[in-house]
Write an enzyme that holds these catalytic residues in place. Structure first.
Site, PDB file in Angstrom:
ATOM      1  CB  THR A 162      50.660  -1.684  60.902  1.00 56.30           C
ATOM      2  OG1 THR A 162      51.321  -2.802  60.322  1.00 56.30           O
ATOM      3  CG2 THR A 162      49.360  -1.425  60.183  1.00 56.30           C
TER       4      THR A 162
ATOM      5  CB  CYS B  72      48.519  -8.342  61.675  1.00 54.50           C
ATOM      6  SG  CYS B  72      50.241  -8.219  62.132  1.00 54.50           S
TER       7      CYS B  72
HETATM    8  C1  UDX Z   1      48.963 -10.934  58.295  1.00 53.39           C
HETATM    9  C2  UDX Z   1      49.172 -10.640  56.812  1.00 53.39           C
HETATM   10  O1  UDX Z   1      49.029 -11.838  56.057  1.00 53.39           O
HETATM   11  C3  UDX Z   1      50.573 -10.073  56.612  1.00 53.39           C
HETATM   12  O2  UDX Z   1      50.752  -9.739  55.243  1.00 53.39           O
HETATM   13  C4  UDX Z   1      50.708  -8.816  57.461  1.00 53.39           C
HETATM   14  O3  UDX Z   1      51.991  -8.261  57.323  1.00 53.39           O
HETATM   15  C5  UDX Z   1      50.450  -9.152  58.924  1.00 53.39           C
HETATM   16  O4  UDX Z   1      49.170  -9.751  59.072  1.00 53.39           O
HETATM   17  P1  UDX Z   1      49.628 -12.805  60.052  1.00 53.39           P
HETATM   18  O5  UDX Z   1      48.962 -11.948  61.062  1.00 53.39           O
HETATM   19  O6  UDX Z   1      50.933 -13.435  60.393  1.00 53.39           O
HETATM   20  O7  UDX Z   1      49.868 -11.935  58.674  1.00 53.39           O
HETATM   21  O8  UDX Z   1      48.608 -13.991  59.728  1.00 53.39           O
HETATM   22  P2  UDX Z   1      47.982 -14.585  58.395  1.00 53.39           P
HETATM   23  O9  UDX Z   1      48.838 -15.641  57.867  1.00 53.39           O
HETATM   24  O10 UDX Z   1      47.586 -13.468  57.481  1.00 53.39           O
HETATM   25  O11 UDX Z   1      46.637 -15.257  58.976  1.00 53.39           O
HETATM   26  C6  UDX Z   1      45.738 -14.389  59.677  1.00 53.39           C
HETATM   27  C7  UDX Z   1      44.621 -15.251  60.249  1.00 53.39           C
HETATM   28  O12 UDX Z   1      43.801 -15.761  59.188  1.00 53.39           O
HETATM   29  C8  UDX Z   1      45.129 -16.476  61.041  1.00 53.39           C
HETATM   30  O13 UDX Z   1      44.326 -16.639  62.199  1.00 53.39           O
HETATM   31  C9  UDX Z   1      44.917 -17.626  60.061  1.00 53.39           C
HETATM   32  O14 UDX Z   1      44.700 -18.871  60.716  1.00 53.39           O
HETATM   33  C10 UDX Z   1      43.659 -17.160  59.330  1.00 53.39           C
HETATM   34  N1  UDX Z   1      43.523 -17.741  57.989  1.00 53.39           N
HETATM   35  C11 UDX Z   1      44.423 -17.407  57.026  1.00 53.39           C
HETATM   36  C12 UDX Z   1      42.455 -18.599  57.712  1.00 53.39           C
HETATM   37  O15 UDX Z   1      41.655 -18.898  58.591  1.00 53.39           O
HETATM   38  N2  UDX Z   1      42.309 -19.087  56.458  1.00 53.39           N
HETATM   39  C13 UDX Z   1      43.197 -18.793  55.453  1.00 53.39           C
HETATM   40  O16 UDX Z   1      43.024 -19.306  54.342  1.00 53.39           O
HETATM   41  C14 UDX Z   1      44.299 -17.937  55.750  1.00 53.39           C
END
Ligand code: UDX
Length: 430
Positions: free
Chosen positions: A123, A257
């Site tokens: 990214t 991320c």
């Molecule tokens: C994210 C993007 O989803 C992904 O497409 C990108 O390539 C990288 O960043 P990631 O960082 O692995 O992926 O985490 P993600 O599953 O997106 O969750 C991010 C945060 O949001 C986490 O702390 C998760 O607990 C929180 N979250 C997610 C919530 O609190 N509620 C939700 O409904 C979804």
């Protein structure tokens, strides 16, 4: 036989990309400057926890399609594709630190053959592809943006069953060559220009972070008016324009991320005098939300009326199905609890989190060890085992009767029947 791919960087993105590209029939060499990590991988072991990846790693090695090395130049010389999967951590002002990427680009540039294509997976700030292109000694080398949309914990599924494969290229021929690496997934390919491809990644993460911040803000409002945020979220999600995913309230968002990408997007937008204020607000509210969750917890601690409190914490990783604790809300909230003026003895359990003991808590190896004799239990990560652990076991092991469930994973009525009280922001207390 597929093409010769060099993947530079054996982190979450590089390992998942390299191992999955090999599983699609490509010949992949994954290079990293960490010799211990490379030795571990060559021995068929993973330095990270990622469901499904270990099996593909060993299949790739067994099929002689996957190798690991520390020799960047040697493998750059005969690679058809060079995937850059390098860290781009945030600088003080939120912009991305590109030093890792440009160091590698400048090191390999003199050795690339004219038909090589540099594929940027990291990214990166907008217009990085043109900057990388300008640093090429051999102007025939093409540079393509192919941002990753992998979620930790479901990265293999996301790679092999993507909603889209975004490819940004100045020449369509280069885009087609990169698309061909994703054998069998061609119908998911979306081709555009490089800067738009880079922008799709930032805007997607900015929007998803905003969506999570929205439902967390809604949880605080439901707390104020006595509504049930879980019911509100489910009711909203029945509208297909809103949808079910990324609408689960929690302790705030974290990981490697969202925090980085929202900060970089906000900084880039500001630098162009076109601020993304909604994304800025989502990030600001995320910090506020973690403080509010900590405030709810410290009130529960004080209401115990004890000068010293034993707390069982369940969950340290930033979300379930990952060992990653980078920017984990769980760690932030534990720090905020420690700043309250009640002496807390915290024992924390997480099945995978890659973190050792800290001054603020001691790590234990099971749910039982974390909650036995505790005045209070706090669930901070939504590992399924925390909801599968029987309510009567919680009741018999705990000294107190309150569980603060910041992930809304427990069945309040079942726990109520065992004399336990489940407390979540924006839910009517059981
Ligand atoms: C994210 C993007 O989803 C992904 O497409 C990108 O390539 C990288 O960043 P990631 O960082 O692995 O992926 O985490 P993600 O599953 O997106 O969750 C991010 C945060 O949001 C986490 O702390 C998760 O607990 C929180 N979250 C997610 C919530 O609190 N509620 C939700 O409904 C979804």
């Amino acid at each position: 036989m597929g093409s010769k791919i060099l993947v530079v960087g054996a982190g979450y993105v590089g390992l998942t990309s390299g191992i999955c590209l090999a599983s699609l029939g490509n010949e992949v060499v994954c290079v990293d400057n960490n010799i211990e990590k490379i030795d571990l991988l060559q021995a068929g072991k993973l330095p990270i926890f990622e469901p499904g990846l270990l099996d593909l790693l060993n299949k790739g090695i067994d099929r002689n399609l996957l190798r690991f090395s520390t020799d960047l130049i040697k493998h750059a010389k005969n690679a058809n594709f060079i995937f850059l999967c390098l860290p781009t951590p945030p600088l003080e002002d939120g912009t991305a630190d590109m030093s890792f990427v440009y160091h590698v680009v400048d090191e390999i540039s003199p050795h690339l053959n004219g038909s090589a294509i540099i594929v940027n997976k990291s990214t990166v700030p907008l217009n990085t592809s043109s900057e990388i292109k300008s640093r090429q000694l051999n102007k025939a080398v093409a540079v393509v943006s192919n941002p990753e949309f992998l979620r930790e914990g479901s990265a293999v599924t996301d790679f092999l069953n993507p909603s889209r494969i975004v490819i940004g290229a100045d020449e369509r021929s280069s885009a087609i060559k990169v698309a061909a690496l994703y054998a069998g997934l061609e119908e998911r390919v979306f081709i555009t220009d490089p800067v738009s491809a880079e922008c799709i990644k930032y805007m997607s993460n900015g929007f998803l972070a905003m969506k999570v911040s929205f439902i967390n803000q809604a949880a605080r409002f439901c707390e104020a008016i006595g509504a049930d945020v879980v019911s509100v979220s489910l009711g909203m999600s029945l509208d297909p324009r809103i949808g079910r995913s990324f609408l689960n309230p929690g302790p705030g968002w974290g990981g490697s991320c969202f925090p980085k990408d929202t900060a970089a997007l906000a900084a880039a937008a500001l630098s162009k005098q076109s601020p993304m204020t909604l994304v800025e607000q989502a990030a600001n509210d995320n910090k506020l939300h973690q403080n509010e969750i900590a405030r709810l917890i410290t009130k529960e601690i004080r209401d115990l009326g004890k000068t010293a409190v034993s707390i069982g914490v369940l969950g340290l990783s930033f979300k379930a199905n990952t060992d990653d604790t980078r920017d984990s809300p769980a760690l932030k909230i534990i720090e905020l609890i420690e700043m309250s003026n009640v002496a807390c003895d915290i024992r924390a359990y997480d099945p995978e989190a890659s973190i050792e003991n800290r001054a603020t808590f001691s790590r234990v190896d099971s749910i039982s060890e974390a909650i036995i004799g505790s005045d209070l239990v706090i669930i901070l990560t939504e590992w399924p085992e925390f909801a599968l652990f029987p309510p009567e076991s919680y009741a018999s092991l705990m000294k107190g009767n309150t569980i603060i469930d910041t992930r809304y994973v427990l069945d309040n009525s079942l726990f109520h029947q065992c004399g336990l009280r489940v407390r979540s922001m924006g839910r009517v207390q059981s």
